[in-house]
Design an enzyme around this catalytic site. Sequence first.
Site, PDB file in Angstrom:
ATOM      1  N   GLY A  32       0.827-100.220  16.567  1.00 26.23           N
ATOM      2  CA  GLY A  32       0.503-101.321  15.655  1.00 26.23           C
ATOM      3  C   GLY A  32      -0.989-101.600  15.577  1.00 26.23           C
ATOM      4  O   GLY A  32      -1.752-101.267  16.477  1.00 26.23           O
ATOM      5  N   ARG A  92      -4.312-109.570  13.827  1.00 33.41           N
ATOM      6  CA  ARG A  92      -4.739-110.919  14.207  1.00 33.41           C
ATOM      7  C   ARG A  92      -5.722-110.945  15.375  1.00 33.41           C
ATOM      8  O   ARG A  92      -6.265-111.997  15.700  1.00 33.41           O
ATOM      9  CB  ARG A  92      -3.506-111.787  14.531  1.00 33.41           C
ATOM     10  CG  ARG A  92      -2.810-112.276  13.267  1.00 33.41           C
ATOM     11  CD  ARG A  92      -1.686-113.209  13.601  1.00 33.41           C
ATOM     12  NE  ARG A  92      -0.493-112.503  14.047  1.00 33.41           N
ATOM     13  CZ  ARG A  92       0.461-113.042  14.812  1.00 33.41           C
ATOM     14  NH1 ARG A  92       0.344-114.280  15.223  1.00 33.41           N
ATOM     15  NH2 ARG A  92       1.518-112.343  15.158  1.00 33.41           N
ATOM     16  N   GLY A 121       3.660-101.965  23.968  1.00 39.30           N
ATOM     17  CA  GLY A 121       2.336-101.897  24.595  1.00 39.30           C
ATOM     18  C   GLY A 121       1.582-103.213  24.616  1.00 39.30           C
ATOM     19  O   GLY A 121       0.594-103.351  25.334  1.00 39.30           O
ATOM     20  N   ASP A 122       2.028-104.186  23.831  1.00 38.97           N
ATOM     21  CA  ASP A 122       1.306-105.465  23.768  1.00 38.97           C
ATOM     22  C   ASP A 122       2.018-106.567  24.540  1.00 38.97           C
ATOM     23  O   ASP A 122       1.726-107.744  24.348  1.00 38.97           O
ATOM     24  CB  ASP A 122       1.108-105.884  22.301  1.00 38.97           C
ATOM     25  CG  ASP A 122       2.419-106.102  21.562  1.00 38.97           C
ATOM     26  OD1 ASP A 122       3.500-105.934  22.171  1.00 38.97           O
ATOM     27  OD2 ASP A 122       2.370-106.454  20.374  1.00 38.97           O
ATOM     28  N   ASN A 143      -0.876-111.273  20.350  1.00 37.17           N
ATOM     29  CA  ASN A 143      -1.209-110.987  18.957  1.00 37.17           C
ATOM     30  C   ASN A 143      -2.568-111.515  18.533  1.00 37.17           C
ATOM     31  O   ASN A 143      -3.050-111.186  17.464  1.00 37.17           O
ATOM     32  CB  ASN A 143      -0.144-111.606  18.034  1.00 37.17           C
ATOM     33  CG  ASN A 143       1.205-110.982  18.278  1.00 37.17           C
ATOM     34  OD1 ASN A 143       1.400-109.795  18.044  1.00 37.17           O
ATOM     35  ND2 ASN A 143       2.135-111.757  18.807  1.00 37.17           N
TER      36      ASN A 143
HETATM   37  C1  UD1 Z   1      10.156-106.920  17.050  1.00 36.22           C
HETATM   38  C2  UD1 Z   1      11.688-106.863  16.978  1.00 36.22           C
HETATM   39  C3  UD1 Z   1      12.248-108.287  17.122  1.00 36.22           C
HETATM   40  C4  UD1 Z   1      11.782-108.895  18.431  1.00 36.22           C
HETATM   41  C5  UD1 Z   1      10.261-108.861  18.532  1.00 36.22           C
HETATM   42  C6  UD1 Z   1       9.812-109.270  19.899  1.00 36.22           C
HETATM   43  C7  UD1 Z   1      12.272-105.011  15.492  1.00 36.22           C
HETATM   44  C8  UD1 Z   1      12.677-104.631  14.129  1.00 36.22           C
HETATM   45  N1  UD1 Z   1      12.075-106.319  15.695  1.00 36.22           N
HETATM   46  O1  UD1 Z   1       9.722-107.683  15.932  1.00 36.22           O
HETATM   47  O2  UD1 Z   1      13.663-108.256  17.101  1.00 36.22           O
HETATM   48  O3  UD1 Z   1      12.238-110.218  18.549  1.00 36.22           O
HETATM   49  O4  UD1 Z   1       9.751-107.523  18.289  1.00 36.22           O
HETATM   50  O5  UD1 Z   1       8.428-109.357  19.951  1.00 36.22           O
HETATM   51  O6  UD1 Z   1      12.176-104.171  16.353  1.00 36.22           O
HETATM   52  N2  UD1 Z   1       5.259-100.831  16.471  1.00 36.22           N
HETATM   53  C9  UD1 Z   1       4.928 -99.517  16.338  1.00 36.22           C
HETATM   54  N3  UD1 Z   1       5.189 -98.885  15.165  1.00 36.22           N
HETATM   55  C10 UD1 Z   1       5.782 -99.508  14.122  1.00 36.22           C
HETATM   56  C11 UD1 Z   1       6.110-100.862  14.256  1.00 36.22           C
HETATM   57  C12 UD1 Z   1       5.854-101.496  15.450  1.00 36.22           C
HETATM   58  O7  UD1 Z   1       4.383 -98.912  17.269  1.00 36.22           O
HETATM   59  O8  UD1 Z   1       5.985 -98.861  13.103  1.00 36.22           O
HETATM   60  C13 UD1 Z   1       4.983-101.518  17.724  1.00 36.22           C
HETATM   61  C14 UD1 Z   1       3.981-102.658  17.551  1.00 36.22           C
HETATM   62  O9  UD1 Z   1       2.670-102.191  17.778  1.00 36.22           O
HETATM   63  C15 UD1 Z   1       4.445-103.648  18.591  1.00 36.22           C
HETATM   64  C16 UD1 Z   1       5.931-103.403  18.698  1.00 36.22           C
HETATM   65  O10 UD1 Z   1       6.170-102.122  18.170  1.00 36.22           O
HETATM   66  O11 UD1 Z   1       3.880-103.384  19.858  1.00 36.22           O
HETATM   67  C17 UD1 Z   1       6.758-104.436  17.923  1.00 36.22           C
HETATM   68  O12 UD1 Z   1       6.396-104.409  16.563  1.00 36.22           O
HETATM   69  P1  UD1 Z   1       6.190-105.740  15.724  1.00 36.22           P
HETATM   70  O13 UD1 Z   1       5.793-105.365  14.378  1.00 36.22           O
HETATM   71  O14 UD1 Z   1       5.376-106.712  16.476  1.00 36.22           O
HETATM   72  O15 UD1 Z   1       7.704-106.257  15.675  1.00 36.22           O
HETATM   73  P2  UD1 Z   1       8.177-107.741  15.436  1.00 36.22           P
HETATM   74  O16 UD1 Z   1       8.232-108.004  13.984  1.00 36.22           O
HETATM   75  O17 UD1 Z   1       7.441-108.671  16.283  1.00 36.22           O
HETATM   76 MG    MG Z   2       5.600-108.639  17.376  1.00 40.65          MG
END
Ligand code: UD1
Ligand code: MG
Length: 457
Positions: free
Chosen positions: A11, A15, A104-105, A227
């Site tokens: 990601g 922010r 990772g975050d 974030n």
């Molecule tokens: C995700 C979960 C949600 C959960 C929340 C907890 C999904 C669809 N949703 O939502 O149910 O409550 O985390 O924080 O899984 N990332 C990638 N590649 C991508 C997308 C994301 O590496 O294509 C990584 C991001 O960098 C991050 C993590 O996956 O570290 C979660 O992604 P993020 O977009 O924050 O998901 P949320 O919408 O928060």
């Molecule tokens: Mg998230």
Amino acid sequence: MSLSLIILAAGRGTRMVSDLPKVLHEVADLPLVGHAMAAGAALRPERCVVVTGHGADRVASCVQALNPEVRLAHQAEQKGTAHAVAQAGAALDGFSGDAIVLYGDTPFIRPETLQAMQARRRTGADVVVLGFEAAEPGRYGRLIVEDGSLTRIVEAKDATEAELAVRLCNSGVICADWATMRALIDRVGNDNASKEYYLTDIIGLAASDGLHCVVEQCDEAETMGINSRAELARAEATFQAAARTQAMAEGATLTAPDTVFLSHDTRLGHDVTIEPHVVLGPGVTVADGARLRAFSHLEGCEVGSGAVVGPYARVRPGTRVGAGARIGNFVETKSANLGKGAKINHLSYIGDAEIGADANIGAGTITCNYDGVFKHRTEVGAGAFIGTNTALVAPVAVGAGAMTAAGSVITADVPDGALGIARAQQVNKPGLARRLREKLLALKAKLAANDNISSDG
Ligand code: UD1
Ligand code: MG
């Protein structure tokens, strides 16, 4: 059961408003992704795959420096968490066993929590999701549990009013047999509010296949994701509070705990005392009974038992302070090995040096270790006495039991037991001070008289 970790770190972290990829921002001197790796490493996984995307090169070199065995996967375009996990496929080729997905975050997931998830797998669950009761469920995915089984996860954006009222939320951490997870991910579509491939959708698919999905619950604090810079600062505060409490529980005295900063890898013996406003950077080990006095900054060093450092000391990487040795105020050390009982009590810079046991380094001593191009070493033998304001021009050695005269610029070795004097010989001129003062006073009187005449006129 063998285990692999998949850490999602693709990601952007918009922010954070940063050129640095989000997962490389640090808490307690360790990048966020390093915290996730460390939690997972405690489970001794067979493989660890980090999925990179934004800032992939920097993330890759950081994680490989932390653990050269880490495997990398690349997600060129962020199409969702299921798509991210799928990118780990090649790195997990030939692996069979369980996979745990971590973010990772999210730095505070405890190894014990991951072990509890593994235990649920052993007692018959096919998919284990780590959930928590959210104080403010907001944007989290909601865990829909029916008759003790997790039947699906609904992302907040796609949820109904009734589903949004659910407070049991998805942390994102998930554990299942890798082949099963992989097959489920292949069936995930992107027909949702974000047009993303949601990892969370594998639950509904698994449940309709008759697989048993469960929620393992943890404290919300563990699932804290970072974030923004404000959240990063909160995470630092959380880490520090826990680390101080743990240090005290393990037998260190912290006079003013809120003012002491520890690192992710700080190691303190028992009966260590840390006075107010001490900052410990990475790689500090302090042995039993040592004292770190107020306003000192230490990093990459070992402090021996019963040693005293500070107040106002700067101890830089590569310093080893022997048992009972002392580093006093306004002393800086770097790559310096201080033998047992050695003393550097005031106003010195000692770098690239070997200081023998019980040697005494006088106030204002400087090792001239750098010639502008190369660094050179200084050796001071056991029991040597370095006079005040000595410049030790390295490479140079002062022997055991030797001395240097105050104010010396030592450019040649001083043999054992010898006194090295390297300064101009003192010459006394009898009466000269008195005559000079009289001359100056006479001059002053004459100037004052001239001034009076000109202002009268
Ligand atoms: C995700 C979960 C949600 C959960 C929340 C907890 C999904 C669809 N949703 O939502 O149910 O409550 O985390 O924080 O899984 N990332 C990638 N590649 C991508 C997308 C994301 O590496 O294509 C990584 C991001 O960098 C991050 C993590 O996956 O570290 C979660 O992604 P993020 O977009 O924050 O998901 P949320 O919408 O928060
Ligand atoms: Mg998230």
